[in-house]
Write an enzyme that holds these catalytic residues in place. Structure first.
Site, PDB file in Angstrom:
ATOM      1  N   ASN A 131     125.717  99.969 -60.931  1.00 26.88           N
ATOM      2  CA  ASN A 131     124.608  99.005 -61.063  1.00 26.88           C
ATOM      3  C   ASN A 131     124.700  98.121 -62.304  1.00 26.88           C
ATOM      4  O   ASN A 131     124.263  96.978 -62.263  1.00 26.88           O
ATOM      5  CB  ASN A 131     123.252  99.705 -60.964  1.00 26.88           C
ATOM      6  CG  ASN A 131     122.993 100.652 -62.093  1.00 26.88           C
ATOM      7  OD1 ASN A 131     123.915 101.290 -62.594  1.00 26.88           O
ATOM      8  ND2 ASN A 131     121.748 100.760 -62.514  1.00 26.88           N
ATOM      9  N   CYS A 263     117.961 101.665 -63.247  1.00 25.88           N
ATOM     10  CA  CYS A 263     117.376 102.988 -63.499  1.00 25.88           C
ATOM     11  C   CYS A 263     116.006 102.865 -64.163  1.00 25.88           C
ATOM     12  O   CYS A 263     115.175 103.754 -64.038  1.00 25.88           O
ATOM     13  CB  CYS A 263     118.317 103.815 -64.358  1.00 25.88           C
ATOM     14  SG  CYS A 263     118.812 102.965 -65.860  1.00 25.88           S
ATOM     15  N   GLU A 432     121.631 107.811 -75.736  1.00 24.48           N
ATOM     16  CA  GLU A 432     122.716 106.893 -76.055  1.00 24.48           C
ATOM     17  C   GLU A 432     122.168 105.834 -77.003  1.00 24.48           C
ATOM     18  O   GLU A 432     120.970 105.770 -77.262  1.00 24.48           O
ATOM     19  CB  GLU A 432     123.205 106.197 -74.779  1.00 24.48           C
ATOM     20  CG  GLU A 432     123.867 107.115 -73.804  1.00 24.48           C
ATOM     21  CD  GLU A 432     124.520 106.326 -72.683  1.00 24.48           C
ATOM     22  OE1 GLU A 432     123.774 105.823 -71.827  1.00 24.48           O
ATOM     23  OE2 GLU A 432     125.751 106.205 -72.692  1.00 24.48           O
TER      24      GLU A 432
HETATM   25  P1  NAP Z   1     126.551 108.139 -58.511  1.00 26.48           P
HETATM   26  O1  NAP Z   1     126.818 108.151 -57.069  1.00 26.48           O
HETATM   27  O2  NAP Z   1     126.016 109.366 -59.141  1.00 26.48           O
HETATM   28  O3  NAP Z   1     127.937 107.700 -59.202  1.00 26.48           O
HETATM   29  C1  NAP Z   1     128.037 107.477 -60.591  1.00 26.48           C
HETATM   30  C2  NAP Z   1     129.490 107.614 -60.997  1.00 26.48           C
HETATM   31  O4  NAP Z   1     129.887 108.976 -60.831  1.00 26.48           O
HETATM   32  C3  NAP Z   1     130.457 106.787 -60.158  1.00 26.48           C
HETATM   33  O5  NAP Z   1     131.508 106.315 -60.975  1.00 26.48           O
HETATM   34  C4  NAP Z   1     130.970 107.825 -59.167  1.00 26.48           C
HETATM   35  O6  NAP Z   1     132.220 107.522 -58.601  1.00 26.48           O
HETATM   36  C5  NAP Z   1     131.055 109.046 -60.053  1.00 26.48           C
HETATM   37  N1  NAP Z   1     131.097 110.320 -59.329  1.00 26.48           N
HETATM   38  C6  NAP Z   1     130.717 110.560 -58.046  1.00 26.48           C
HETATM   39  N2  NAP Z   1     130.927 111.855 -57.741  1.00 26.48           N
HETATM   40  C7  NAP Z   1     131.443 112.440 -58.849  1.00 26.48           C
HETATM   41  C8  NAP Z   1     131.862 113.765 -59.165  1.00 26.48           C
HETATM   42  N3  NAP Z   1     131.798 114.748 -58.280  1.00 26.48           N
HETATM   43  N4  NAP Z   1     132.329 114.012 -60.397  1.00 26.48           N
HETATM   44  C9  NAP Z   1     132.396 113.022 -61.325  1.00 26.48           C
HETATM   45  N5  NAP Z   1     132.030 111.748 -61.082  1.00 26.48           N
HETATM   46  C10 NAP Z   1     131.547 111.464 -59.858  1.00 26.48           C
HETATM   47  O7  NAP Z   1     125.541 106.981 -58.934  1.00 26.48           O
HETATM   48  P2  NAP Z   1     125.555 105.468 -58.460  1.00 26.48           P
HETATM   49  O8  NAP Z   1     125.041 105.439 -57.069  1.00 26.48           O
HETATM   50  O9  NAP Z   1     126.864 104.830 -58.785  1.00 26.48           O
HETATM   51  O10 NAP Z   1     124.497 104.822 -59.465  1.00 26.48           O
HETATM   52  C11 NAP Z   1     123.150 104.776 -59.202  1.00 26.48           C
HETATM   53  C12 NAP Z   1     122.409 105.844 -59.980  1.00 26.48           C
HETATM   54  O11 NAP Z   1     122.663 105.713 -61.358  1.00 26.48           O
HETATM   55  C13 NAP Z   1     120.912 105.728 -59.842  1.00 26.48           C
HETATM   56  O12 NAP Z   1     120.339 106.990 -59.622  1.00 26.48           O
HETATM   57  C14 NAP Z   1     120.472 105.182 -61.192  1.00 26.48           C
HETATM   58  O13 NAP Z   1     119.150 105.494 -61.547  1.00 26.48           O
HETATM   59  C15 NAP Z   1     121.452 105.827 -62.092  1.00 26.48           C
HETATM   60  N6  NAP Z   1     121.538 105.087 -63.358  1.00 26.48           N
HETATM   61  C16 NAP Z   1     121.010 105.634 -64.491  1.00 26.48           C
HETATM   62  C17 NAP Z   1     121.059 104.934 -65.696  1.00 26.48           C
HETATM   63  C18 NAP Z   1     120.484 105.504 -66.959  1.00 26.48           C
HETATM   64  O14 NAP Z   1     120.820 104.993 -68.019  1.00 26.48           O
HETATM   65  N7  NAP Z   1     119.630 106.500 -66.904  1.00 26.48           N
HETATM   66  C19 NAP Z   1     121.649 103.683 -65.733  1.00 26.48           C
HETATM   67  C20 NAP Z   1     122.160 103.160 -64.571  1.00 26.48           C
HETATM   68  C21 NAP Z   1     122.120 103.891 -63.391  1.00 26.48           C
HETATM   69  P3  NAP Z   1     132.305 106.767 -57.192  1.00 26.48           P
HETATM   70  O15 NAP Z   1     131.996 105.361 -57.463  1.00 26.48           O
HETATM   71  O16 NAP Z   1     133.698 106.951 -56.776  1.00 26.48           O
HETATM   72  O17 NAP Z   1     131.329 107.438 -56.286  1.00 26.48           O
END
Ligand code: NAP
Length: 453
Positions: A131, A263, A432
């Site tokens: 995102n 987020c 962070e």
């Molecule tokens: P995600 O599916 O959890 O993926 C995040 C990252 O983790 C991606 O690079 C993903 O790779 C990787 N990943 C997936 N499975 C993994 C595993 N088993 N081991 C290690 N890494 C793995 O999240 P997203 O859909 O990309 O992002 C949306 C989420 O991020 C939302 O819930 C949002 O709220 C959260 N977010 C939080 C913040 C904050 O600062 N709190 C900021 C931004 C976003 P792949 O791309 O290959 O799946």
């Protein structure tokens, strides 16, 4: 060799094919980063600072190129993408001061003195979601490098292009090879290997709460340091004594910015009952005015969602009967979804309880201050939120009572790179950004020196 097809979400056209890093290649990159650490940690603080400032200058010189790349890869509006590339520059500049400020302490103790040193950890693994590909990468790699660590970074499969370019720009800026390596590929391969490889001493993970729990469990196997920045369902609390026109005018972009894929999105608007109808009347034109269009246009306020799967996911939360009003969105190719307001909403509805991560907001009434705090806290998340009131005492009371890491009063802006950022409850672990971030990429070492004879 497996490749990922990178799609422009505004056109559905393929714009690049990116090779996926294999498990063997990840191991080799971590080994190179481990070796590079031995010399990077020894670079004098002043020289490390100069290299980070040079990296910031090179990012600045490529700000427009990076922004245009993000528009094509992520569908971010050009104005947002320019800000995002500028944020990487600013964060590098901010942390370029850190190498010369990693102070220890001296503690007088009987028979001598105890000295505290901050020592870099080694290799740090940064895992980035789709995102905000640029800022979230920078929030991890800049303080980690400043503290003397080397970094391996995995961008999200859907959005690898700007991170790959930042890796190239780091080399152009003179960072030694293998100090900062970008490894595109699958979470289940690259991300998992960061977690299981013993040479990686800390994981910085930003993503979903579901994957974050698995990351935390994996890190526990080696008692590996981890920070988690996870999901949110933040409340925008509007009291009847607030400037309702301002609160309503700014509410749409507090949730629809980045098409709601944020987020910190204020995706629950809680309005004091006596102002509820008036607020909805003011909100409707503001939502209908949101310009959802080609994100490359300077006038665009909102672009498409990241993928077809994300659009289906968002749509699954919207029952036509619960829609109060909607904005508009283009037809034709692209993963478009209109800004959508749900009201009234049952507090047990999944659209109210779960993180939708799309341009959908629920508006619910509350009775009084205590009720507002109770409803705001009735969630497993606690990342962000806003409070609108002209009563300063009430603003501070409510801000203290809401279980959330980053709040704003009479504003929706709560993230600054020079202030700590992170969540309560299932929104995350650790902080962070801010002045202390480089210290979180260090071990603390205490050395007793005897002054006895
Ligand atoms: P995600 O599916 O959890 O993926 C995040 C990252 O983790 C991606 O690079 C993903 O790779 C990787 N990943 C997936 N499975 C993994 C595993 N088993 N081991 C290690 N890494 C793995 O999240 P997203 O859909 O990309 O992002 C949306 C989420 O991020 C939302 O819930 C949002 O709220 C959260 N977010 C939080 C913040 C904050 O600062 N709190 C900021 C931004 C976003 P792949 O791309 O290959 O799946």
């Amino acid at each position: 060799m497996s490749v990922t097809s990178v799609i422009n979400p505004a056109t559905e056209e393929m714009i690049a094919e990116v090779p996926q890093t294999s498990a063997e290649e990840v191991d080799a990159a971590i080994e190179h980063a481990r070796e590079a650490f031995l010399s990077w940690r020894g670079v004098s603080p002043g020289d490390r600072a100069r290299l980070l400032r040079r990296f910031a200058e090179v990012v600045d010189a490529h700000q427009e190129e990076l922004a245009q790349l993000e528009v094509r890869n992520s569908g971010h509006t050009i104005s947002n993408a320019r800000w995002e590339a500028g944020n990487v520059r600013d964060v590098l500049n901010y942390y370029s001061a850190a190498p010369e400020r990693l102070f220890g302490r001296q503690i007088p103790v009987p028979g001598g003195v105890d000295l505290t040193f901050l020592e870099p950890l080694g290799v740090v693994g940064v895992i980035v979601p789709w995102n905000f590909p640029m800022p979230i990468a920078g929030w991890g790699f800049a303080p980690a490098l400043a503290a003397g660590n080397t970094v391996v970074l995995k961008p999200a499969e859907l959005t690898p292009l700007t991170a790959i370019r930042l890796g190239e720009l780091a080399l152009d800026a003179g960072l030694p090879e293998h100090v900062f390596a970008v490894l595109p590929g699958r979470g289940a391969v690259v991300g998992e290997r960061f977690i299981s490889h013993p040479a990686v001493r800390k994981i910085v993970f930003t993503g979903s709460t579901e994957v974050g729990k698995r990351v935390m469990a994996g890190c526990a196997q080696q008692v590996k340091r981890v920070t988690l920045e996870l999901g949110g369902k933040s409340a925008n609390i509007v009291f009847a004594d607030s400037d309702l026109a301002r609160a309503a005018a700014s509410a749409p972009m507090s949730v629809f910015d980045n098409a709601g894929q944020d987020c910190c999105a204020r995706s629950r608007i809680l309005v004091e009952r006596e102002a509820y109808e008036k607020f909805l009347q003011l909100l409707e034109p503001a939502v209908k005015d949101v310009r959802v269009e080609d994100p490359a246009l300077g006038t665009a306020q909102m672009g498409p969602l990241i993928s077809s799967a994300q659009r289906s996911h968002v749509a699954s939360y919207v029952q036509e009967g619960s829609v109060a009003f909607k904005g508009s969105s283009p037809s034709g190719p692209g993963y478009w979804y209109p800004p959508t307001v749900l009201a009234p909403v049952d507090l047990s509805d999944r659209a109210y309880r779960e993180e939708i991560f799309g341009p959908v907001v629920a508006v619910v009434p509350f009775e009084d201050e205590g009720d507002a705090v109770r409803i705001a806290n009735d969630t497993e998340y606690g990342l962000s939120g806003s409070i609108w009131t002209t009563d300063l005492g009430k603003a501070v009371r409510v801000a203290r009572a809401v279980e959330s890491g980053n709040l704003s009063v009479n504003s929706h802006s709560s993230v600054r790179y020079w202030a700590p950022f992170g969540g309560y409850k299932q929104s995350g672990l650790g902080r962070e950004l801010g002045p202390d971030a480089p210290g979180s990429f260090c071990e603390v070492k205490n050395v007793f020196i005897s002054t006895g004879v």
